[in-house]
Write a protein that holds these residues in place. Structure first.
Motif, short mmCIF file in Angstrom:
data_model
loop_
_atom_site.label_atom_id
_atom_site.label_comp_id
_atom_site.label_asym_id
_atom_site.label_seq_id
_atom_site.Cartn_x
_atom_site.Cartn_y
_atom_site.Cartn_z
N CYS A 1 0.90 -1.53 0.00
CA CYS A 1 0.22 -0.25 0.18
C CYS A 1 0.92 0.94 0.02
O CYS A 1 0.74 2.24 -0.73
CB CYS A 1 -0.80 0.04 1.37
SG CYS A 1 -2.37 -1.03 1.03
N THR B 1 2.10 1.69 -3.41
CA THR B 1 1.16 2.23 -4.26
C THR B 1 0.90 3.80 -4.17
O THR B 1 0.75 4.38 -5.13
CB THR B 1 -0.38 1.41 -3.88
OG1 THR B 1 0.08 0.04 -4.02
CG2 THR B 1 -1.53 1.79 -4.85
N LEU C 1 1.29 6.64 -7.00
CA LEU C 1 0.24 7.57 -7.32
C LEU C 1 0.34 8.92 -7.15
O LEU C 1 0.42 9.70 -8.01
CB LEU C 1 -1.11 7.26 -6.32
CG LEU C 1 -1.83 6.09 -6.74
CD1 LEU C 1 -2.82 5.80 -5.36
CD2 LEU C 1 -2.54 6.27 -7.88
N ARG D 1 0.93 11.70 -10.14
CA ARG D 1 0.21 12.93 -10.33
C ARG D 1 1.33 14.11 -10.51
O ARG D 1 0.86 14.87 -11.21
CB ARG D 1 -0.30 13.02 -8.93
CG ARG D 1 -1.13 14.35 -8.56
CD ARG D 1 -2.01 14.21 -7.40
NE ARG D 1 -1.66 13.91 -6.40
CZ ARG D 1 -0.87 14.47 -5.34
NH1 ARG D 1 -0.39 15.73 -5.64
NH2 ARG D 1 -0.44 13.90 -4.30
N ASN E 1 -7.89 12.86 -14.33
CA ASN E 1 -7.00 12.09 -13.92
C ASN E 1 -6.34 12.30 -12.78
O ASN E 1 -6.24 11.52 -11.89
CB ASN E 1 -5.88 12.10 -14.86
CG ASN E 1 -6.04 11.39 -16.41
OD1 ASN E 1 -7.04 10.72 -16.54
ND2 ASN E 1 -5.35 11.50 -17.57
N ARG F 1 -8.96 11.30 -9.97
CA ARG F 1 -8.95 10.01 -9.92
C ARG F 1 -7.97 9.39 -9.05
O ARG F 1 -8.01 8.69 -8.19
CB ARG F 1 -9.08 9.39 -11.43
CG ARG F 1 -9.36 7.96 -11.31
CD ARG F 1 -9.27 7.15 -12.87
NE ARG F 1 -10.20 7.86 -13.43
CZ ARG F 1 -10.21 8.06 -14.83
NH1 ARG F 1 -9.02 7.35 -15.42
NH2 ARG F 1 -11.03 8.41 -15.73
N MET F 2 -6.69 10.15 -9.18
CA MET F 2 -5.74 9.77 -8.29
C MET F 2 -5.70 10.18 -7.02
O MET F 2 -5.15 9.44 -6.03
CB MET F 2 -4.22 10.33 -9.06
CG MET F 2 -3.81 9.41 -10.22
SD MET F 2 -2.27 9.80 -11.11
CE MET F 2 -2.70 11.32 -12.20
N ASP F 3 -6.03 11.45 -6.75
CA ASP F 3 -6.37 11.88 -5.43
C ASP F 3 -7.51 11.01 -4.72
O ASP F 3 -7.12 10.54 -3.41
CB ASP F 3 -6.98 13.17 -5.35
CG ASP F 3 -5.94 14.33 -5.59
OD1 ASP F 3 -4.81 13.92 -5.41
OD2 ASP F 3 -6.33 15.41 -6.11
N SER G 1 -8.07 7.90 -5.34
CA SER G 1 -7.39 6.58 -5.14
C SER G 1 -6.44 6.57 -3.77
O SER G 1 -6.14 5.45 -3.21
CB SER G 1 -6.42 6.29 -6.43
OG SER G 1 -7.23 6.07 -7.60
N GLU G 2 -5.73 7.67 -3.83
CA GLU G 2 -4.74 7.91 -2.46
C GLU G 2 -5.74 7.82 -1.36
O GLU G 2 -5.15 6.82 -0.43
CB GLU G 2 -4.32 9.44 -2.63
CG GLU G 2 -2.82 9.37 -3.68
CD GLU G 2 -2.38 10.69 -3.50
OE1 GLU G 2 -2.22 11.14 -2.39
OE2 GLU G 2 -2.12 11.24 -4.71
N GLN H 1 -8.70 6.17 -1.05
CA GLN H 1 -9.05 4.64 -0.68
C GLN H 1 -7.99 3.97 -0.23
O GLN H 1 -8.06 3.00 0.52
CB GLN H 1 -9.72 4.30 -2.16
CG GLN H 1 -10.96 4.85 -2.48
CD GLN H 1 -11.18 4.56 -3.90
OE1 GLN H 1 -10.44 3.86 -4.69
NE2 GLN H 1 -12.65 4.77 -4.52
N VAL H 2 -6.78 4.13 -0.84
CA VAL H 2 -5.52 3.24 -0.37
C VAL H 2 -5.49 3.38 1.30
O VAL H 2 -5.03 2.71 1.83
CB VAL H 2 -4.23 3.33 -1.09
CG1 VAL H 2 -3.11 2.59 -0.58
CG2 VAL H 2 -4.75 2.89 -2.63
#
Length: 534
Positions: free
Chosen positions: A439, A442, A446, A450, A505, A508-510, A512-513, A515-516
């Protein structure tokens, strides 16, 4: 500390504080406590810049100092505190959910500044809220002050340690490094301040005479020198309390998914009753009687005492053992087993990862091993009802990824393979640590992606910002629609499309950060509570 953690810390420090703070922080993370001169030499940074970098790190609770046995001061960095920067948006959003816009801005200011006095924080927040209100409306200091007190009462904000007062008659030079202390009874005691006033709007000073501006600055400087009644009493965000809140929300959500909304509301009431009395790393909450729980249920929840007792019995008899019975007095004493709850949440996270990566059949085998603890390959095939070839293939896949382990139990001292049992098992702690490390990697990937996307489109972003600034100033001066249209057309259709893609994009990456980070929180909490229990 793993390489993945150090890399993520480096990216976070550089993004929020710059290259010099990053180099000093990462050096301290890699080498441990070091004196000032060695830090300056090893990082090839001037002494003055190192001092400033350390000031920034200490101000934001990312570093500490201590007196060495030989008499010099050493500085060290906290990896876990640096990693918390990733969770700042979640802290701010939680404060907004619980205490509205005022609570959100109080927590945001404290996180931005590291440490602040109550009077300074209240004034800044009142000014910021006044800026957002309509003309003629202002925010009272007293309203912000009340929210600040509520945050302290619920332990989301706490007092910083401070140097003990030196007695007047004491002689001798001051120590090389002060010892910071805070009394437990003072940690959540708010000083009595009579905050009278309203938030102020910032006024443009472009038309002012330069001499008038200088006089204003001098006047402001004189006002700043006036000692406020709470001078020297600094406050910071209590990260552990926020983590306790996140843990409680995860447990409530898990109970709601497993049983029903009423069960989750009973568990929420139990957690709320013991949230201030239970420490963040305790394995259990304080015991609560059935009668106390009944009296503390929310006003709108019309369930009888008999129904409540039935629900508590169901929760106590559940195999997950989130709720445990600790006595029979007062209609029955109940506790929430926080350690078992976090273990169940971590196991569910591992199961989810196995299902996403290897499919539902692998997840079935993984759940079986979690439940049965130790199984031979033949037993796995029989219990999971999976063909031998598939079961063997799946077990070896998970074994190669360190999600399951293989334990050898020899019948004879020579460890001959023909006379040895080979048992598959799941070591939840080591699997959680492995997944936690992934994690961290990951999130680092990310952040790097970004930053790369933003750098690639830097020229276009700057152009967009310039045009937005021009449009805002023209709208303020009352420009015509045709002029505004002309300015907007300075960005071509392909450029506009490129900006939209970039924005999508990055968002989406923010997301994802974040969520991880939720997965990181569950796994970290489980690993920490297991360490504490051991």
């Amino acid at each position: 500390m793993t390489q993945a953690e150090i890399k993520l810390c480096s990216l976070l420090l550089e993004e929020h504080f710059g290259e010099i703070v990053d180099s000093v922080g990462v050096y301290l993370l890699k080498t441990g406590n070091q004196p000032l001169r060695i830090i300056a030499n090893e990082t090839s940074t001037s002494l003055d810049q190192v001092k400033k970098a350390l000031c920034v790190l200490i101000q934001h609770n990312l570093a500490n100092f201590q007196l060495n046995k030989r008499g010099f001061v050493e500085y060290g960095a906290h990896c876990n505190h640096v990693l918390r920067i990733l969770r700042y948006p979640r802290y701010i959003y939680t404060a907004k959910t619980l205490y509205g816009d005022t609570g959100e801005l109080v927590v945001e200011e404290l996180l931005l500044n590291g440490k602040m006095t109550m009077s300074t924080a209240v004034k800044k927040v009142a000014d910021r809220l006044t800026e957002t209100l309509e003309d003629g409306k202002t925010m009272d200091y007293s309203d912000v002050s009340n929210t600040f007190v509520r945050l302290v009462d619920t332990h989301f904000v706490q007092r910083c340690p401070q140097t003990p007062e030196v007695e007047e008659g004491s002689q001798g030079p001051p120590p090389p490094a002060p010892t910071l202390v805070v009394n437990d009874k003072d940690m959540y005691t708010v000083p009595k301040l009579s905050m009278i006033g309203k938030g102020k709007r910032r006024r443009s000073e472009e038309g002012d005479d330069p001499h008038e501006q200088k006089a204003k600055r001098q006047k402001t400087g004189t006002e700043a020198k006036e000692i406020s009644p709470d001078d020297g009493i600094y406050w910071q965000v209590n990260i552990d309390r926020f983590h306790q809140h996140f843990r409680d929300q995860a447990i409530i959500s898990a109970v709601a998914n497993r049983m029903d909304q009423t069960s989750s509301e009973i568990v929420r009431t139990m957690l709320r009753m013991s949230e201030v009395t239970t420490s963040s790393n305790a394995p259990y909450t304080q015991p609560l009687s059935s009668n106390e729980i009944f009296r503390s249920l929310p006003a709108g929840y019309n369930i009888s005492k008999q129904v409540l007792d039935q629900y508590l019995s169901l929760l106590a008899d559940d195999p997950l053992e989130f709720v445990g019975r600790s006595g029979d007095s007062g209609g029955g004493m109940f506790v929430i087993n926080l350690h078992k709850a976090l273990t169940s949440l971590a196991s569910a996270t591992l199961e989810s990862v196995v299902q996403e990566r290897f499919g539902s059949r692998c997840a079935r085998i993984f759940r079986l091993l979690l439940r049965k603890r130790h199984l031979e390959q033949k037993q796995v095939e029989d219990f999971a009802m999976v063909p031998a070839k598939e079961a063997k293939d799946m077990l070896y896949k998970m074994l190669s990824e360190n999600l399951v382990g293989l334990q050898e139990i020899p019948k004879t001292p020579d460890h001959a393979p023909s006379r040895t049992f080979y048992l598959y098992t799941v070591n939840t702690l080591s699997a959680a640590r492995m997944l936690l490390n992934r994690c961290y990697k990951t999130v680092a990937n990310l952040i790097e992606r970004r930053q790369f996307e933003t750098k690639e489109n830097k020229r276009l972003l700057e152009k967009s910002q310039r045009i937005e600034a021009i449009l805002a100033s023209m709208q303020a001066t009352g420009a015509e629609e045709a002029q505004l249209q002309e300015i907007e057309e300075m960005i071509t259709a392909p450029e506009r499309q490129q900006l939209e893609t970039l924005k999508r994009n990055v968002n989406r990456m923010d997301a994802s950060e974040n969520q991880v980070d939720e997965t990181i929180f569950i796994l970290e909490s489980y690993v920490d509570t297991t360490k504490t229990k051991v």
